[in-house]
Scaffold this motif. Structure first.
Motif, mmCIF file in Angstrom:
data_model
loop_
_atom_site.group_PDB
_atom_site.id
_atom_site.type_symbol
_atom_site.label_atom_id
_atom_site.label_comp_id
_atom_site.label_asym_id
_atom_site.label_seq_id
_atom_site.Cartn_x
_atom_site.Cartn_y
_atom_site.Cartn_z
ATOM 1 N N ILE A 123 -57.345 -9.724 51.396
ATOM 2 C CA ILE A 123 -56.023 -9.151 51.202
ATOM 3 C C ILE A 123 -55.013 -10.301 51.211
ATOM 4 N N THR A 124 -54.026 -10.241 50.357
ATOM 5 C CA THR A 124 -53.041 -11.312 50.299
ATOM 6 C C THR A 124 -52.127 -11.244 51.525
ATOM 7 N N PRO A 125 -51.528 -12.350 51.905
ATOM 8 C CA PRO A 125 -50.584 -12.319 53.017
ATOM 9 C C PRO A 125 -49.467 -11.302 52.817
ATOM 10 N N GLU A 126 -48.965 -11.212 51.609
ATOM 11 C CA GLU A 126 -47.861 -10.284 51.340
ATOM 12 C C GLU A 126 -48.296 -8.836 51.501
ATOM 13 N N ASP A 127 -49.489 -8.505 51.011
ATOM 14 C CA ASP A 127 -49.978 -7.129 51.137
ATOM 15 C C ASP A 127 -50.302 -6.783 52.595
ATOM 16 N N GLU A 128 -50.842 -7.752 53.320
ATOM 17 C CA GLU A 128 -51.131 -7.508 54.737
ATOM 18 C C GLU A 128 -49.840 -7.277 55.511
ATOM 19 N N ALA A 129 -48.842 -8.090 55.241
ATOM 20 C CA ALA A 129 -47.561 -7.927 55.918
ATOM 21 C C ALA A 129 -46.935 -6.567 55.597
ATOM 22 N N ALA A 130 -47.044 -6.146 54.352
ATOM 23 C CA ALA A 130 -46.456 -4.868 53.949
ATOM 24 C C ALA A 130 -47.117 -3.702 54.659
ATOM 25 N N ARG A 131 -48.447 -3.721 54.763
ATOM 26 C CA ARG A 131 -49.100 -2.573 55.416
ATOM 27 C C ARG A 131 -48.857 -2.580 56.921
ATOM 28 N N MET A 132 -48.741 -3.762 57.533
ATOM 29 C CA MET A 132 -48.414 -3.802 58.954
ATOM 30 C C MET A 132 -47.010 -3.267 59.212
ATOM 31 N N CYS A 133 -46.092 -3.610 58.351
ATOM 32 C CA CYS A 133 -44.723 -3.107 58.512
ATOM 33 C C CYS A 133 -44.667 -1.594 58.337
ATOM 34 N N ARG A 134 -45.479 -1.060 57.425
ATOM 35 C CA ARG A 134 -45.542 0.397 57.269
ATOM 36 C C ARG A 134 -46.054 1.053 58.547
ATOM 37 N N LEU A 135 -47.085 0.463 59.143
ATOM 38 C CA LEU A 135 -47.632 1.011 60.384
ATOM 39 C C LEU A 135 -46.618 0.909 61.525
ATOM 40 N N ARG A 136 -45.878 -0.154 61.550
ATOM 41 C CA ARG A 136 -44.819 -0.291 62.554
ATOM 42 C C ARG A 136 -43.814 0.841 62.415
ATOM 43 N N ASP A 137 -43.414 1.118 61.196
ATOM 44 C CA ASP A 137 -42.403 2.143 60.969
ATOM 45 C C ASP A 137 -42.957 3.556 61.159
ATOM 46 N N GLY A 161 -56.238 -22.397 51.433
ATOM 47 C CA GLY A 161 -54.849 -22.288 51.851
ATOM 48 C C GLY A 161 -54.451 -20.951 52.440
ATOM 49 N N ARG A 162 -55.380 -20.001 52.559
ATOM 50 C CA ARG A 162 -54.979 -18.670 53.016
ATOM 51 C C ARG A 162 -54.446 -18.697 54.445
ATOM 52 N N THR A 163 -55.108 -19.417 55.348
ATOM 53 C CA THR A 163 -54.661 -19.443 56.744
ATOM 54 C C THR A 163 -53.233 -19.962 56.853
ATOM 55 N N GLU A 164 -52.953 -21.098 56.214
ATOM 56 C CA GLU A 164 -51.607 -21.668 56.280
ATOM 57 C C GLU A 164 -50.575 -20.778 55.606
ATOM 58 N N ALA A 165 -51.031 -19.928 54.695
ATOM 59 C CA ALA A 165 -50.099 -19.022 54.021
ATOM 60 C C ALA A 165 -49.820 -17.767 54.839
ATOM 61 N N ILE A 166 -50.885 -17.174 55.421
ATOM 62 C CA ILE A 166 -50.701 -15.857 56.035
ATOM 63 C C ILE A 166 -49.948 -15.930 57.355
ATOM 64 N N VAL A 167 -50.098 -17.008 58.106
ATOM 65 C CA VAL A 167 -49.471 -17.064 59.428
ATOM 66 C C VAL A 167 -47.949 -16.973 59.330
ATOM 67 N N PRO A 168 -47.278 -17.824 58.572
ATOM 68 C CA PRO A 168 -45.810 -17.700 58.514
ATOM 69 C C PRO A 168 -45.335 -16.411 57.847
ATOM 70 N N VAL A 169 -46.073 -15.923 56.846
ATOM 71 C CA VAL A 169 -45.673 -14.683 56.182
ATOM 72 C C VAL A 169 -45.704 -13.520 57.163
ATOM 73 N N MET A 170 -46.793 -13.395 57.922
ATOM 74 C CA MET A 170 -46.921 -12.299 58.880
ATOM 75 C C MET A 170 -45.887 -12.415 59.993
ATOM 76 N N CYS A 171 -45.705 -13.610 60.501
ATOM 77 C CA CYS A 171 -44.798 -13.778 61.628
ATOM 78 C C CYS A 171 -43.349 -13.499 61.231
#
Length: 368
Positions: A123-137, A161-171
């Motif tokens: 899953i891309t960092p952006e898609d992971e962040a989006a679904r987590m935000c939906r669950l938060r809401d 590069g996925r690790t270095e990408a997903i950490v700042p996007v999620m946070c």
């Protein structure tokens, strides 16, 4: 009260166990998930013969005796099978006494803060962040876990590069007020894990799970010593001597036994007690919505060194299709980011009759 009959109902992923006492009372438990049809064979051949006719209440020593009698088989499958006996007997007692299991342990029903636990790496960092935000809401989660590296990845990321990408996007997406956890699933060497750990520290992540191959405790210890954030682990480990070694050397900051992998609740309680004596929190692993998460909920409401939250898998039918239809009523409802242990007797669940009708059935019965 003696154990008269032990039955299993399994498919390739889940296996439920029903115990019947000589009084006619029954209880339900579960062998560990994954290859449960194989585990059921072990249950009837290497666990049930020693359990039938034994005391249905006083079974802690029975688990040790099974271990001793089957000493040539010290590994995971025997423990996964023993979990079915242990969890069914706890449920039996709770039903007989009309108490939830947590109360049998000295705890009480009530809520538990849960963290939304992602299993996905594809899953891309952006898609992971989006679904987590939906669950938060939608559900009120304020703690989240996502994946870095690749499972047993030998320092090779899921994609470059996925690790270095997903950490700042999620946070950034989750914000400073949310607790942020990551799981590396044995993916890194110590040097790479420390490098990733520095990134996690800088982004406000508080929990770094299984950074190095879990069987290499000295590697994990290097990471624990080097970082200020909590390094955690232990989900795969089922040997009590290994746990004593892990805790004694302070390989991790937080212990994460899995009730089903450990061989049941009684043995998991021993690990939690070891950790408590060493001043370490216990945040058990429970990465699917079979019975393991419910058992963990009862445990966390009772132990004095319970960690900050309950792991709660957010994966549905697309990832775990076998989770569908296990229970008559869903015991897993998240309200304001919390799961709740009810006051229902035992574990507080009933297996779906429709699911049982499709399962592979086996039975072992005591004959005097």
């Amino acid at each position: 009260m003696k154990i008269r009959k032990l039955e299993t109902f399994t498919n390739g992923f889940v296996g439920f166990v029903r115990v019947t006492a000589d009084t006619g009372d029954t209880g339900w438990g579960q062998v560990s998930t994954y290859h449960s049809d194989i585990t059921a064979q072990i249950f009837h051949r290497q666990v049930a013969p020693y359990a039938l006719g034994e005391d249905a209440y006083d079974f802690d020593d029975l688990l040790d005796r099974i271990t001793e009698r089957e000493h040539k088989f010290p590994g995971s499958y025997l423990r996964r099978a023993m979990a079915g006996l242990d969890t069914a007997l706890w449920d039996l007692r709770g039903r007989v006494e009309s108490k939830p299991v947590t109360e049998l342990l000295g705890g009480s029903p009530g809520p538990l803060r849960a963290y939304a636990s992602s299993m996905k790496r594809d899953i891309t960092p952006e898609d992971e962040a989006a679904r987590m935000c939906r669950l938060r809401d939608q559900c009120g989660f304020d703690a989240f876990k996502f994946r870095v590296g690749a499972e047993c990845g030998r320092d090779v990321d899921e994609w470059p590069g996925r690790t270095e990408a997903i950490v700042p996007v999620m946070c950034k997406a989750l914000g400073d007020d949310a607790a942020k956890l990551v799981d590396a699933n044995s993916g890194f060497s110590p040097a790479r894990a420390i490098e990733v750990g520095r990134l996690l520290e800088s982004e406000g992540v508080s929990h770094f799970e299984e950074p190095c191959p879990y069987w290499e405790l000295e590697q994990t210890r290097q990471v624990t010593d080097a970082l200020s954030i909590d390094v955690t682990g232990g989900e795969q480990d089922c040997d009590l001597s290994w746990w004593r070694h892990m805790i004694g050397m302070r390989a991790v900051d937080i212990v994460q036994p899995d009730v089903m992998y450990m061989g049941g609740l009684a043995r998991t309680l021993r690990v939690a007690a070891m950790a408590a004596q060493a001043g370490l929190p216990c945040t058990p692993h429970c990465a699917n919505l079979s019975l393991v998460t419910l058992c963990t909920m009862h445990l966390l409401r009772a132990i004095p060194n319970a960690g900050k939250y309950l792991e709660f898998s957010i994966e549905g039918e697309d990832y775990y299709p076998w989770q569908t239809g296990l229970f008559v009523e869903d015991p897993y409802k998240i309200i304001d980011g919390k799961a709740t242990v009810t006051d229902a007797p035992g574990w507080g669940f009933e297996v779906s009759p429709a699911w049982l009708d499709k399962a592979i059935y086996q039975s072992s019965e005591f004959s005097a």
